[in-house]
Design a protein around this motif. Structure first.
Motif, PDB file in Angstrom:
ATOM      1  N   PHE A 168       9.082  37.234  35.328  1.00  0.00           N
ATOM      2  CA  PHE A 168       7.864  37.898  35.789  1.00  0.00           C
ATOM      3  C   PHE A 168       8.071  38.201  37.263  1.00  0.00           C
ATOM      4  CE2 PHE A 168       3.394  37.689  37.338  1.00  0.00           C
ATOM      5  CZ  PHE A 168       2.859  38.688  36.540  1.00  0.00           C
ATOM      6  N   MET A 169       8.180  39.480  37.613  1.00  0.00           N
ATOM      7  CA  MET A 169       8.681  39.877  38.920  1.00  0.00           C
ATOM      8  C   MET A 169       7.642  40.735  39.649  1.00  0.00           C
ATOM      9  SD  MET A 169      12.493  41.320  39.589  1.00  0.00           S
ATOM     10  CE  MET A 169      12.405  42.427  38.183  1.00  0.00           C
ATOM     11  N   LEU A 170       7.267  40.307  40.860  1.00  0.00           N
ATOM     12  CA  LEU A 170       6.265  41.024  41.650  1.00  0.00           C
ATOM     13  C   LEU A 170       6.903  41.636  42.893  1.00  0.00           C
ATOM     14  CD1 LEU A 170       4.670  38.373  40.385  1.00  0.00           C
ATOM     15  CD2 LEU A 170       2.811  39.267  41.769  1.00  0.00           C
ATOM     16  N   GLY A 171       6.673  42.925  43.090  1.00  0.00           N
ATOM     17  CA  GLY A 171       7.063  43.560  44.346  1.00  0.00           C
ATOM     18  C   GLY A 171       8.544  43.519  44.626  1.00  0.00           C
ATOM     19  N   ALA A 172       9.367  43.499  43.581  1.00  0.00           N
ATOM     20  CA  ALA A 172      10.819  43.496  43.744  1.00  0.00           C
ATOM     21  C   ALA A 172      11.411  44.619  42.908  1.00  0.00           C
ATOM     22  CB  ALA A 172      11.412  42.154  43.314  1.00  0.00           C
ATOM     23  N   ASN A 173      12.465  45.224  43.422  1.00  0.00           N
ATOM     24  CA  ASN A 173      13.128  46.334  42.740  1.00  0.00           C
ATOM     25  C   ASN A 173      14.637  46.095  42.800  1.00  0.00           C
ATOM     26  OD1 ASN A 173      13.750  48.786  41.547  1.00  0.00           O
ATOM     27  ND2 ASN A 173      13.233  50.026  43.334  1.00  0.00           N
ATOM     28  N   PRO A 174      15.134  45.077  42.100  1.00  0.00           N
ATOM     29  CA  PRO A 174      16.528  44.663  42.288  1.00  0.00           C
ATOM     30  C   PRO A 174      17.563  45.685  41.831  1.00  0.00           C
ATOM     31  CG  PRO A 174      15.483  43.401  40.532  1.00  0.00           C
ATOM     32  CD  PRO A 174      14.404  44.144  41.225  1.00  0.00           C
ATOM     33  N   LEU A 175      17.199  46.653  40.993  1.00  0.00           N
ATOM     34  CA  LEU A 175      18.173  47.680  40.651  1.00  0.00           C
ATOM     35  C   LEU A 175      18.484  48.571  41.845  1.00  0.00           C
ATOM     36  CD1 LEU A 175      17.278  48.785  37.012  1.00  0.00           C
ATOM     37  CD2 LEU A 175      18.844  47.016  37.809  1.00  0.00           C
ATOM     38  N   VAL A 176      17.639  48.514  42.875  1.00  0.00           N
ATOM     39  CA  VAL A 176      17.906  49.227  44.123  1.00  0.00           C
ATOM     40  C   VAL A 176      18.273  48.254  45.238  1.00  0.00           C
ATOM     41  CG1 VAL A 176      16.833  50.599  45.957  1.00  0.00           C
ATOM     42  CG2 VAL A 176      16.546  51.258  43.573  1.00  0.00           C
ATOM     43  N   SER A 177      17.521  47.167  45.368  1.00  0.00           N
ATOM     44  CA  SER A 177      17.769  46.202  46.462  1.00  0.00           C
ATOM     45  C   SER A 177      18.943  45.287  46.167  1.00  0.00           C
ATOM     46  CB  SER A 177      16.530  45.350  46.704  1.00  0.00           C
ATOM     47  OG  SER A 177      16.323  44.434  45.628  1.00  0.00           O
ATOM     48  N   ARG A 200      12.233  38.661  28.004  1.00  0.00           N
ATOM     49  CA  ARG A 200      11.435  39.766  28.557  1.00  0.00           C
ATOM     50  C   ARG A 200      11.574  39.809  30.075  1.00  0.00           C
ATOM     51  NH1 ARG A 200       5.406  38.973  26.669  1.00  0.00           N
ATOM     52  NH2 ARG A 200       5.165  40.947  27.798  1.00  0.00           N
ATOM     53  N   VAL A 201      11.505  41.020  30.605  1.00  0.00           N
ATOM     54  CA  VAL A 201      11.426  41.256  32.044  1.00  0.00           C
ATOM     55  C   VAL A 201      10.181  42.087  32.292  1.00  0.00           C
ATOM     56  CG1 VAL A 201      12.520  42.288  34.060  1.00  0.00           C
ATOM     57  CG2 VAL A 201      13.932  41.184  32.310  1.00  0.00           C
ATOM     58  N   VAL A 202       9.222  41.523  33.001  1.00  0.00           N
ATOM     59  CA  VAL A 202       7.962  42.208  33.307  1.00  0.00           C
ATOM     60  C   VAL A 202       7.929  42.458  34.812  1.00  0.00           C
ATOM     61  CG1 VAL A 202       5.448  42.061  33.269  1.00  0.00           C
ATOM     62  CG2 VAL A 202       6.791  41.121  31.367  1.00  0.00           C
ATOM     63  N   VAL A 203       7.763  43.716  35.203  1.00  0.00           N
ATOM     64  CA  VAL A 203       7.810  44.115  36.604  1.00  0.00           C
ATOM     65  C   VAL A 203       6.411  44.555  37.048  1.00  0.00           C
ATOM     66  CG1 VAL A 203       8.897  45.629  38.298  1.00  0.00           C
ATOM     67  CG2 VAL A 203      10.185  44.883  36.281  1.00  0.00           C
ATOM     68  N   VAL A 204       5.867  43.847  38.037  1.00  0.00           N
ATOM     69  CA  VAL A 204       4.545  44.158  38.575  1.00  0.00           C
ATOM     70  C   VAL A 204       4.730  44.982  39.844  1.00  0.00           C
ATOM     71  CG1 VAL A 204       2.386  43.210  39.460  1.00  0.00           C
ATOM     72  CG2 VAL A 204       3.625  42.016  37.646  1.00  0.00           C
ATOM     73  N   ASP A 205       4.240  46.213  39.850  1.00  0.00           N
ATOM     74  CA  ASP A 205       4.433  47.075  41.009  1.00  0.00           C
ATOM     75  C   ASP A 205       3.466  48.249  40.917  1.00  0.00           C
ATOM     76  OD1 ASP A 205       5.834  48.995  42.974  1.00  0.00           O
ATOM     77  OD2 ASP A 205       7.166  47.250  43.019  1.00  0.00           O
ATOM     78  N   PRO A 206       2.938  48.731  42.060  1.00  0.00           N
ATOM     79  CA  PRO A 206       2.087  49.929  42.005  1.00  0.00           C
ATOM     80  C   PRO A 206       2.856  51.184  41.602  1.00  0.00           C
ATOM     81  CG  PRO A 206       1.767  48.725  44.061  1.00  0.00           C
ATOM     82  CD  PRO A 206       2.981  48.155  43.402  1.00  0.00           C
ATOM     83  N   ARG A 207       4.167  51.162  41.805  1.00  0.00           N
ATOM     84  CA  ARG A 207       5.008  52.324  41.496  1.00  0.00           C
ATOM     85  C   ARG A 207       5.930  51.980  40.334  1.00  0.00           C
ATOM     86  NH1 ARG A 207      10.157  53.009  44.179  1.00  0.00           N
ATOM     87  NH2 ARG A 207      11.136  54.930  43.411  1.00  0.00           N
TER      88      ARG A 207
END
Length: 725
Positions: A168-177, A200-207
């Protein structure tokens, strides 16, 4: 022609991927991934490969430069530059004291041990009162949350990606960072493996970021992570999904945390977060019931109005569901070279040991919010900032209300920069001193190397001699101290090593950063203890294994009682600071009729903050800085894809190209950070592709900074979008 293949590793960001440098007659020809590196296994990102452009850049500063009255720079000798800096610095010290002197450390300083340590010792020795870093625009809120939870600010739990069933991932974009506060060089493979084994991989992000597009995206409104996390915890407690055995064994203060979550039912927070209540409840149940699960948050979660609270709640979710300090959950930081442990025990990595002159903010590792620098320069009185060293940083592009800082820097009595380029910040400097690249120095990993699911160590010699007249930065500070008649070894943590120093001096050896790191390596958990441990680590063994050494396939678990520094070795869930922050949520405001949108930042694959836009390789194609906005918000403003739009906040306004997209939902506008180049005669390619500085929209007012860590609020900035006619 002599051609050599030299083994090294990248020091641009946390993965520290293995590289092979091809060197001909002392000049770098190219960089390629190291297939024999145990962790990265032949993978490296475009920035690492393109670093050859930086190494050989004709725009690099390669001799000491002194600014002239007309703003231009002329070359001077090292002795002339250092003599003048030392004389002027001594005069400021004698007149105004160390409280008037400061330093700003940029992000690259974190990825080389020698310069950051020696500059810190120098500043400590002169009693510098103003320490700033990129951390207040990045990670300081995470450090403060760790201090409150564990009593150790450097203890940053990280996700055990190879063994988890639910990320459960918040505010992270590891495919870029490529991972932040997390060392996983093959993060793309690690994420894919979670799903491949049924997780499961759940990504919490406004974008809908690159990572969110590849996995499950939970679209959330900007700067609402605190409400979302409190709602998830509310469900865990209300439905009795918590791990009571883990809570009893490892925590104190659970009743307070439970009460804090009482008023945040998903139905009550749905209007704030934009996440349907049924979705929040499903995520909470699935997370708590997964065989293993881990919540992880990074930069996006740290840069809102409540970044410390969000980081705290992420770890709280892990601990109350029994997923902290266990395989497949969040593992505790585990250093091979115990720099962090030494810093914790000597107080160097403390929190709230002193307060800022402006805004009364607590220090984090001895540093204050960088957003305050302009006010500290402009505000008279004892401790007014008069002399500033800027090391590997460009705060004019990275701190809020950058126009104010750009104006204030020219008022300093002395400004000295150590950098590779003349940039938007150091064009104001009295001296720009040529710094070394990471290929021109030896290194051992320090920053975030402890946040690695595999226990690993690698060291590297310098691949190249310093170009031109560039010098290792630690030597510059040592030479300044000598010119001022100061010993850097007479204060702070170094003073405690005096028996070792005396032993070295009796043998004609002076303490250097490399010798210090080797001492710590040998005394560390895997060290040879100076011959007492037969297969332990020392400098010779590292040289014999240049691709690095895997010390354990998995980082240890079951160590909470060893690493938590609170009384009883238990995680604290009820700090008064967190109770106060939850109380502030009821008073938080977001948008208004005047400013109906919320701006967030974007991390780009071919950018590294503000300093790699001079690379021809990374600037190939039609690279432009473009703001992303939803169709409904574009229609309301009367703009279309390709138009120039004006984004206006209470602080400033910028104009840039607009892209209409469904990457963001209504009410959100996303703008890449790190642009806005206007570095005078410095980096030519960057200046030719300037873009806009998004931080002209952000506020440096003390009341607009995050309260507990003094973080710059760079996400969730209220703005409006206008058409430019």
């Amino acid at each position: 022609m002599a051609t050599e293949q030299k083994i090294t590793y990248c020091r641009i960001c946390e993965p520290l991927c293995g590289l092979i440098a091809t060197v001909e007659d002392g000049r770098l020809v190219n960089l390629r991934p190291d297939r024999d590196h145990p962790l990265s296994q032949g993978r490296a990102c475009p920035k690492g490969i393109a670093f050859a452009d930086v190494q050989n850049d004709p725009d690099r500063v390669l001799s000491p430069l002194r600014r002239q009255p007309d703003g231009s720079f002329t070359e001077v000798g090292w002795d002339e530059a250092l003599d003048d800096i030392a004389m002027r610095l001594r005069s400021i010290l004698d007149t105004h004291g160390g409280a008037s002197i400061g330093e700003y450390l940029g992000n690259p300083a974190a990825f080389g041990y020698a310069a950051s340590m020696w500059s810190g010792f120098f500043m400590k020795r002169i009693g510098a009162g103003h320490m700033y870093s990129a951390g207040s625009q990045d990670i300081n809120s995470r450090y403060v949350a760790s201090k409150l939870l564990y009593g150790a600010a450097t203890q940053i739990p990280f996700p055990d990606l190879p063994r988890t069933d639910f990320l459960f991932m918040l505010g992270a974009n590891p495919l870029v960072s490529h991972g932040s506060a997390l060392r996983v060089p093959r993060v793309k493979d690690d994420l894919a493996a979670i799903v491949r084994r049924g997780g499961r991989v759940v990504v919490v992000d406004p974008r809908r970021t690159e990572t969110a597009a590849a996995y499950e995206h939970l679209a959330v409104r900007p700067d609402s992570d605190a409400w979302l996390m409190l709602s998830i915890l509310h469900v865990v407690f209300a439905e009795q999904l918590e791990d009571r055995a883990a809570i009893t064994a490892h925590t104190t203060g659970i009743d307070t945390l439970r009460r804090l979550c009482d008023g945040f039912a998903p139905e009550d927070t749905e209007s704030r977060t934009g996440v349907p209540a049924r979705t929040v409840r499903a995520v909470a149940r699935d997370f708590a019931s997964a065989p293993t699960a881990v919540a992880y948050g990074r930069t996006g979660a740290c840069l809102g109005n409540h970044g410390t609270l969000v980081s705290f709640l992420i770890d709280a979710l892990n601990v109350v569901t029994g997923n902290l300090d266990r395989p497949g959950g969040a593992l505790m930081s585990h250093a091979v070279i115990p720099v962090e442990d030494m810093g914790e025990r000597t107080g160097a990595f403390g929190y709230n040991s002193k307060r800022s002159r402006i805004g009364n903010f607590p220090d984090v590792f001895g540093s204050f919010p960088a957003a305050l620098m302009a006010d500290e320069i402009n505000t008279p009185g004892h401790g007014q900032l008069r002399a500033l060293f800027v090391f590997a940083g460009n705060p004019v592009l990275s701190v809020p209300n950058s126009v104010a800082l750009d104006d204030a820097l020219g008022k300093l009595d002395l400004m000295v920069s150590l950098d590779l380029y003349i940039n938007e910040t150091n064009r104001h400097a009295d001296y720009v001193l040529p710094a070394t690249t990471f290929l021109e120095r030896d290194d051992m990993p320090m920053a975030y190397a402890a946040c690695c699911p595999t226990v690993f160590i690698q060291a590297t010699d310098a691949v190249l001699e310093p170009a031109g007249q560039a010098r290792p930065e630690w030597q510059v500070f040592e030479e300044l101290a000598a010119r001022m008649g100061l010993s850097m070894l007479a204060t702070g943590p170094i003073e405690r090593l005096n028996p070792v120093l005396c032993w070295l001096e009796r043998r004609g050896l002076r303490l250097t950063p490399q010798r210090m790191m080797n001492l710590l390596l040998r005394m560390g958990p895997y060290g040879d203890r100076f011959g007492l441990r037969r297969r332990g680590l020392n400098a010779r063994r590292l040289r014999e294994n240049p691709h690095g050494i895997v010390l354990a396939e998995h980082a240890p678990h079951g160590v909470l009682h060893e690493v938590v520094m609170h009384a009883g070795g238990k995680v604290r869930l009820d700090p008064a600071e967190i109770v106060g922050e939850v109380g502030r949520l009821g008073h938080a405001t977001t948008t208004s009729a005047q400013f109906p949108l919320l701006a967030i930042g974007i991390r780009e694959l071919r950018s590294q903050n503000s300093w790699m836009h001079n690379s021809p390789t990374l600037m190939k194609g039609n690279r432009k800085q473009r703001a992303r906005v939803s169709a409904s918000d574009a229609d309301a403003a009367g703009v279309h894809t390709g138009d120039i739009g004006r984004v206006v906040s209470a602080t400033g306004a910028v104009e840039l190209e607009i892209v209409v997209t469904d990457e963001v939902g209504p009410g959100t506008i996303a703008i890449p950070q790190g642009w806005g180049h206007r570095g005078g005669g410095g980096w030519q390619l960057a200046n030719a592709n300037p873009g806009i500085n998004v931080n002209e929209l952000t506020s440096s007012r003390p009341e607009d900074l995050e309260a507990l860590a003094g973080m710059s609020v760079l996400n969730g900035v209220a703005v409006r979008l206008e058409a430019v006619t």
